[in-house]
Design an enzyme around this catalytic site. Structure first.
Site, PDB file in Angstrom:
ATOM      1  N   GLU A   1       0.832  -1.201   0.000  1.00 48.64           N
ATOM      2  CA  GLU A   1       0.000   0.000   0.000  1.00 48.64           C
ATOM      3  C   GLU A   1       0.869   1.255   0.000  1.00 48.64           C
ATOM      4  OE1 GLU A   1      -2.709  -0.060   3.290  1.00 48.64           O
ATOM      5  OE2 GLU A   1      -4.166  -1.332   2.254  1.00 48.64           O
TER       6      GLU A   1
ATOM      7  N   GLU B   1      -6.423  -7.239  -0.674  1.00 49.39           N
ATOM      8  CA  GLU B   1      -6.752  -7.003   0.734  1.00 49.39           C
ATOM      9  C   GLU B   1      -8.092  -6.293   0.826  1.00 49.39           C
ATOM     10  OE1 GLU B   1      -3.504  -5.459   3.148  1.00 49.39           O
ATOM     11  OE2 GLU B   1      -4.928  -4.165   4.207  1.00 49.39           O
TER      12      GLU B   1
END
Length: 462
Positions: free
Chosen positions: A301, A388
């Site tokens: 991320e 995710e």
């Protein structure tokens, strides 16, 4: 226009015996609503009602009502507007699933605390008999037969093999347009779970082969994500030997179990450690890149940094190191703003083959506006992989709340677009996204240890 009567047939799915008990008879010309138990655990179960229009005309709305016996209550529901008065529950269609053409159907689901099943049923105001047994609390069979094919399973372009492990069925994966295909060219939507940050997991759940095969056989898990923490204390940068050993154990277990494995460089500022990432992925690609099981994820991320000037050059360097040894396994590329700005990446994609892009969501925080970004990226030609997600706030659910209706909208969107996913996270704790409750054994057998959004996740893997 004549009034259409919606009459219900309620059936309780006996998971242990695989039987379905029909408890009301419905004329062939009427619509039906079928109740089933889709998942069960020690303290409750997940129910589903599928409404089907069997008439020759369109219906524009529906409303299902019932009571639950004392000691049982509905804690969460999705795909319908729920109203509750004591033990009486009413479910009305939402804006997008009220209109049903002839033969069309839609479903709503709910979680029940307790073991009681619906009684005193009405559908659009018409009373019908609904009696049935209690959902079993014993361990269900390995593959409980649903009453109808689960709505969360997308139809592939060609029928895939139905026997063997996921890797035996699908083999080498590749990007085909904006989706993923297997060796025969059939569309594949992998569904699975992610580990906790490996440096912070409470027990080695993700590294246990018995647990992995149990999830494969009982949850229909097809892919596991090894979220190798990089930057925090105790993670890869400070303890590379331990972190690498954890990842390699998960890879080797995935090979033994015949499932796919995502090797995730779980970092937020990976560009600051590019040389370490290049060395890590280059080495693992040389040793494991020949396997069809492996999917690479070089950047979990990224923060709110430039795609063009920061993230893309990093990906180019790491992909080059991977491709030097592994020319064909899929690489999933992180995108700006915690892997949300896939539309930004779509404006200047990385050059190469078998590249996908990461989109992450948490359904209490992210909704239609983020799916619109995904739609824009798909229109631009990007293939997405949701590595995710959680039915919680973006913090993973520190408040324990689950937002299942919005999560179902995401599930439907991913199914419609053939987007593979891994849900966050395989660990014990109080967060909504911890899949397991205290006492869960490391080796699997977690039917009575599901926590938080786990029942919803497991139901959508099956």
């Amino acid at each position: 226009m004549r009034t259409l009567r919606l009459v219900t047939t309620l059936a309780v799915a006996g998971l242990l015996a695989g039987a379905v008990a029909t408890v009301a008879t419905t004329p062939a010309s009427a619509a039906t609503a079928v109740f089933s138990v889709t998942n069960t655990w020690g303290s409750g179960y997940q129910g589903q009602v599928t409404v089907t229009n069997n008439t020759s005309a369109q219906i524009s709305s529906w409303r299902v009502e019932f009571d639950l016996p004392a000691g049982s209550s509905i804690s969460q529901s999705w795909n319908a507007q729920q109203t509750t008065s004591g033990s009486h529950y009413a479910f009305s269609n939402v804006s997008w699933n009220g209109t049903l053409g002839p033969g069309a159907s839609t479903s709503f689901g709910f979680l029940v605390t307790g073991s009681g099943t619906p009684v005193n049923c009405t559908v659009n105001g018409d009373s019908v008999s609904c009696t049935g047994g209690t959902p079993p609390t014993t361990t269900p069979p390995t593959t409980p037969p649903p009453t109808t094919p689960p709505p969360t399973t997308p139809p592939p372009t060609t029928p895939p093999p139905t026997t063997g492990t996921p890797v035996e069925r699908h083999g080498q994966l590749r990007v085909c347009g904006t989706t993923m295909c297997d060796r025969s060219g059939a569309r594949v939507q992998l569904r699975g779970i992610s580990s906790m940050w490996l440096n912070w997991e409470t027990a080695p759940y993700a590294e246990n082969l018995s647990a992995l095969t149990w999830m494969r056989d009982n949850w229909n898990l097809q892919v596991i994500r090894a979220a190798m923490g990089v930057e925090p204390a105790g993670a890869y940068l400070s303890n590379p030997g331990k972190a690498r050993a954890q990842v390699e154990t998960i890879i080797n277990n995935a090979v033994s179990a015949g499932v796919y494995v995502i090797v995730d460089w779980h970092a937020h500022e990976a560009q600051n450690n590019q040389s370490q990432a290049v060395a890590f992925f280059g080495d693992l690609a040389r040793r494991y890149g020949h396997l069809p099981n492996v999917i690479w994820e070089p950047y979990n991320e990224p923060l709110q940094v430039s795609w063009t000037n920061v993230i893309k050059p990093y990906h180019q360097a790491v992909v080059s190191a991977i491709r030097a040894a592994d020319p064909d396994n899929i690489v999933v590329l992180g995108t700006p703003t915690w892997s949300q700005d896939v539309d930004v990446a779509a404006a200047s994609p990385v050059t190469g083959t078998n590249l996908m892009y990461t989109l992450h969501f948490y359904s209490c925080t992210h909704g239609a506006s983020l799916r619109a970004k995904g739609d824009a990226a798909i229109r631009a030609g990007l293939a997405l992989f949701v590595t995710e997600w959680g039915a919680s706030n973006a913090d993973g659910g520190l408040d324990g709340r689950a937002c299942l209706p919005e999560a179902q909208s995401w599930i439907d969107w991913m199914r419609a677009n053939g987007i593979s996913w891994t849900a966050w996270k395989l660990d014990v704790g109080t967060d909504t996204t911890n899949l397991l409750s205290p006492g869960a054994p490391v080796t699997g057998g977690w039917t009575n240890y599901l926590h938080g959004h786990a029942p919803f996740v497991v139901a959508n893997m099956r």
